[in-house]
Design a protein around this motif. Structure first.
Motif, PDB file in Angstrom:
ATOM      1  N   THR A   1      43.061  50.368   8.358  1.00 14.75           N
ATOM      2  CA  THR A   1      42.418  50.462   9.676  1.00 14.75           C
ATOM      3  C   THR A   1      42.710  49.207  10.489  1.00 14.75           C
ATOM      4  O   THR A   1      43.080  49.290  11.663  1.00 14.75           O
ATOM      5  CB  THR A   1      40.891  50.657   9.508  1.00 14.75           C
ATOM      6  OG1 THR A   1      40.660  51.786   8.674  1.00 14.75           O
ATOM      7  CG2 THR A   1      40.196  50.857  10.842  1.00 14.75           C
TER       8      THR A   1
ATOM      9  N   PHE B   1      43.904  54.727  19.044  1.00 11.72           N
ATOM     10  CA  PHE B   1      43.545  54.772  17.622  1.00 11.72           C
ATOM     11  C   PHE B   1      42.033  54.636  17.494  1.00 11.72           C
ATOM     12  O   PHE B   1      41.442  53.670  17.970  1.00 11.72           O
ATOM     13  CB  PHE B   1      44.210  53.643  16.829  1.00 11.72           C
ATOM     14  CG  PHE B   1      43.663  53.553  15.425  1.00 11.72           C
ATOM     15  CD1 PHE B   1      44.059  54.458  14.451  1.00 11.72           C
ATOM     16  CD2 PHE B   1      42.691  52.612  15.101  1.00 11.72           C
ATOM     17  CE1 PHE B   1      43.532  54.410  13.165  1.00 11.72           C
ATOM     18  CE2 PHE B   1      42.148  52.551  13.811  1.00 11.72           C
ATOM     19  CZ  PHE B   1      42.581  53.455  12.849  1.00 11.72           C
TER      20      PHE B   1
ATOM     21  N   LEU C   1      40.307  53.134  23.099  1.00 10.58           N
ATOM     22  CA  LEU C   1      40.835  52.312  24.194  1.00 10.58           C
ATOM     23  C   LEU C   1      40.193  50.928  24.251  1.00 10.58           C
ATOM     24  O   LEU C   1      40.721  50.023  24.888  1.00 10.58           O
ATOM     25  CB  LEU C   1      40.615  53.028  25.535  1.00 10.58           C
ATOM     26  CG  LEU C   1      41.619  54.135  25.840  1.00 10.58           C
ATOM     27  CD1 LEU C   1      41.237  54.866  27.118  1.00 10.58           C
ATOM     28  CD2 LEU C   1      43.025  53.576  25.958  1.00 10.58           C
TER      29      LEU C   1
HETATM   30  N1  LIG Z   1      33.231  45.831  14.627  1.00 10.31           N
HETATM   31  C1  LIG Z   1      33.912  46.797  14.011  1.00 10.31           C
HETATM   32  N2  LIG Z   1      33.599  47.178  12.755  1.00 10.31           N
HETATM   33  C2  LIG Z   1      34.276  48.164  12.135  1.00 10.31           C
HETATM   34  N3  LIG Z   1      35.311  48.835  12.688  1.00 10.31           N
HETATM   35  C3  LIG Z   1      35.674  48.499  13.933  1.00 10.31           C
HETATM   36  C4  LIG Z   1      35.003  47.470  14.665  1.00 10.31           C
HETATM   37  N4  LIG Z   1      35.597  47.363  15.868  1.00 10.31           N
HETATM   38  C5  LIG Z   1      36.585  48.280  15.901  1.00 10.31           C
HETATM   39  N5  LIG Z   1      36.627  48.981  14.752  1.00 10.31           N
HETATM   40  C6  LIG Z   1      37.610  50.034  14.392  1.00 10.31           C
HETATM   41  O1  LIG Z   1      38.650  50.008  15.348  1.00 10.31           O
HETATM   42  C7  LIG Z   1      38.802  51.298  15.958  1.00 10.31           C
HETATM   43  C8  LIG Z   1      39.289  51.113  17.389  1.00 10.31           C
HETATM   44  O2  LIG Z   1      38.285  50.494  18.188  1.00 10.31           O
HETATM   45  P1  LIG Z   1      38.289  50.745  19.752  1.00 10.31           P
HETATM   46  O3  LIG Z   1      37.181  49.978  20.345  1.00 10.31           O
HETATM   47  O4  LIG Z   1      39.666  50.469  20.267  1.00 10.31           O
HETATM   48  O5  LIG Z   1      38.071  52.303  19.868  1.00 10.31           O
HETATM   49  P2  LIG Z   1      36.736  53.133  19.629  1.00 10.31           P
HETATM   50  O6  LIG Z   1      35.564  52.217  19.541  1.00 10.31           O
HETATM   51  O7  LIG Z   1      36.973  54.027  18.470  1.00 10.31           O
HETATM   52  O8  LIG Z   1      36.683  54.008  20.953  1.00 10.31           O
HETATM   53  P3  LIG Z   1      36.365  53.474  22.466  1.00 10.31           P
HETATM   54  O9  LIG Z   1      37.574  53.743  23.265  1.00 10.31           O
HETATM   55  O10 LIG Z   1      35.197  54.299  22.880  1.00 10.31           O
HETATM   56  O11 LIG Z   1      36.050  52.012  22.377  1.00 10.31           O
HETATM   57  C9  LIG Z   1      37.450  51.933  15.813  1.00 10.31           C
HETATM   58  O12 LIG Z   1      37.507  53.348  15.872  1.00 10.31           O
HETATM   59  C10 LIG Z   1      37.001  51.430  14.439  1.00 10.31           C
HETATM   60  O13 LIG Z   1      37.607  52.155  13.408  1.00 10.31           O
END
Ligand SMILES: Nc1ncnc2c1ncn2[C@@H]1O[C@H](COP(=O)(O)OP(=O)(O)OP(=O)(O)O)[C@@H](O)[C@H]1O
Ligand SMILES: [Mg+2]
Length: 390
Positions: free
Chosen positions: A333, A342, A351
């Motif tokens: 991940t 992703f 995003l």
């Molecule tokens: N603090 C965190 N702890 C665990 N996983 C995280 C964390 N921050 C991000 N992730 C992982 O990274 C991925 C991408 O985060 P991102 O913020 O880009 O997208 P999202 O949160 O899934 O959607 P959005 O576009 O609504 O923010 C998440 O789906 C998650 O799997």
């Protein structure tokens, strides 16, 4: 001699008094192993010992199979036997691509191998030229990734610009409709929904533009502790009552020159992700500070999940750190979190972090991520600090 030194000549300790061929083998940057028909290493040069991680003289006498992953040993033995019965010509490094090999400490790595049939004291043997392909493969993967991201950036920027214009029309007309319809009109609810959906879409477009590095480009002094305090206040209720918020703000001002709207978005996206990772329960810790970033720190980035380290330069940086005690992430991940679109969440758009990366990149900053499944996650954002020279 200094002035005349030839920079392209690498001088390696060759055996003085030995033939030039022996000196080349001894000094070769590629590993050279001589393997007999019995499958044992008869001789090895210093580069081979370095690649496989043994002490000087530590390879001679050992079965070459010790350096082949267990799952491939049967196949390797069959290939060795075939080589000794049929091999007539040398096999080049590029012919098979990289193959898995094992270092003395058990760590697997990818090696490029060329095989040359030789005769030693009347008996057939094989000389193996071994090159550690780890760095080359990493560089290739990074290049492919960079090219993929660049295409996505161009696509997102184009789409976002077009959508921006369309959404301006949608939201503008909904606003107008709301102004000219009576309070009691059934159309009001529909117009209201259109305006709100339009605004949500416009927010997404902003994130896409930020990912593409094309958000606002204001440059003004931004004090990170103040901004972090304000942002946390805005998001406090969204985090849920089970989340305790801790702040460790720097006692001295942490000023960077940049776009306050973009940096606020970075903080918001990180805090929202942290909240989602804790699912309403846990501790959110936000820190600010100043850090002198050294070459060494930038080089050590290769060992952690990092974004922007390649382009960053040493110097003073302002730091914001957002740490949570949430679900954490595994390595697979972590690899992909900055990729646009992703997401591991049901309703995630993927995003948030792409936009974070876009904003931080536009500020020539870097982000480091440490995370373990079940142990929480820490995002450390470093932005060049405001100095007289900047
Ligand atoms: N603090 C965190 N702890 C665990 N996983 C995280 C964390 N921050 C991000 N992730 C992982 O990274 C991925 C991408 O985060 P991102 O913020 O880009 O997208 P999202 O949160 O899934 O959607 P959005 O576009 O609504 O923010 C998440 O789906 C998650 O799997
Ligand atoms: Mg998110």
């Amino acid at each position: 001699m200094d002035g005349d030194a030839m920079p392209h000549l690498i001088v390696v300790p060759g055996g003085r008094g030995s033939s030039w061929r022996e000196a080349v083998v001894a000094g070769s940057p590629d590993g050279v192993l001589l393997v007999g028909r019995d499958g044992r290493i008869a001789d090895a040069n210093p580069a081979a010992e370095r690649i496989f991680g043994t002490a000087p003289g530590g390879l001679a006498g050992r079965p070459v199979q010790e350096f082949v992953p267990a799952r491939l040993r049967d196949r390797h033995a069959a290939e060795m036997a075939e080589f000794f019965t049929t091999a007539v010509s040398a096999r080049g490094m590029a012919e098979r691509g990289a193959v898995p090999a094992v270092r003395a400490d058990g760590q697997e790595f990818m090696a490029e191998i060329a095989l040359i049939p030789v005769t030693v004291e009347g008996a057939g043997a094989v000389a193996c030229i071994v090159r550690d392909a780890t760095e080359r493969l990493e560089m290739e993967a990074a290049l492919v990734r960079a090219e993929k991201l660049e295409s996505l950036r161009v696509l997102s920027a184009g789409l976002a610009h077009d959508f921006n214009n369309i959404l301006a029309t949608v939201i503008g007309n909904a606003e107008f409709g709301l102004q000219v319809t009576d309070e009691g009109s059934p159309a009001r609810l529909a117009l209201h929904d259109i305006r709100e959906a339009g605004r949500r879409a416009a927010e997404m477009v902003q994130q896409m533009l930020r990912f593409a590095g094309q958000g606002e480009t204001a440059r003004e002094p931004v004090e990170l502790s103040l901004l972090a305090g304000e942002t946390l206040q805005l998001l406090r209720s969204a985090l849920g009552r089970g989340v305790r918020v801790q702040t460790h703000f720097s006692r001295v001002p942490v000023v960077v020159i940049g776009d306050v709207v973009g940096i606020r978005q970075v903080l918001m996206n990180l805090v929202i992700n942290a909240g989602e990772a804790m699912r309403g329960n846990g501790v959110l810790t936000v820190r600010t500070g100043l850090q002198e970033v050294t070459e060494r720190y930038l080089r050590s980035c290769r060992r952690v999940t990092c974004h922007g380290c390649g382009a960053a330069v040493p110097g003073p940086y302002g730091v914001i750190e957002v740490a949570d005690t949430g679900v954490g992430m595994d390595a697979a991940t972590r690899e992909r979190i900055f990729d646009p679109y992703f997401s591991t969440k049901l309703a995630g758009r993927g995003l948030g972090l792409a936009a974070v990366a876009g904003v931080v990149g536009a500020h020539r900053g870097l982000i480091r991520v440490t995370s373990r499944p079940g142990r929480g996650t820490t995002f450390r954002v470093l932005l060049p600090a405001a100095t007289d020279a900047r």
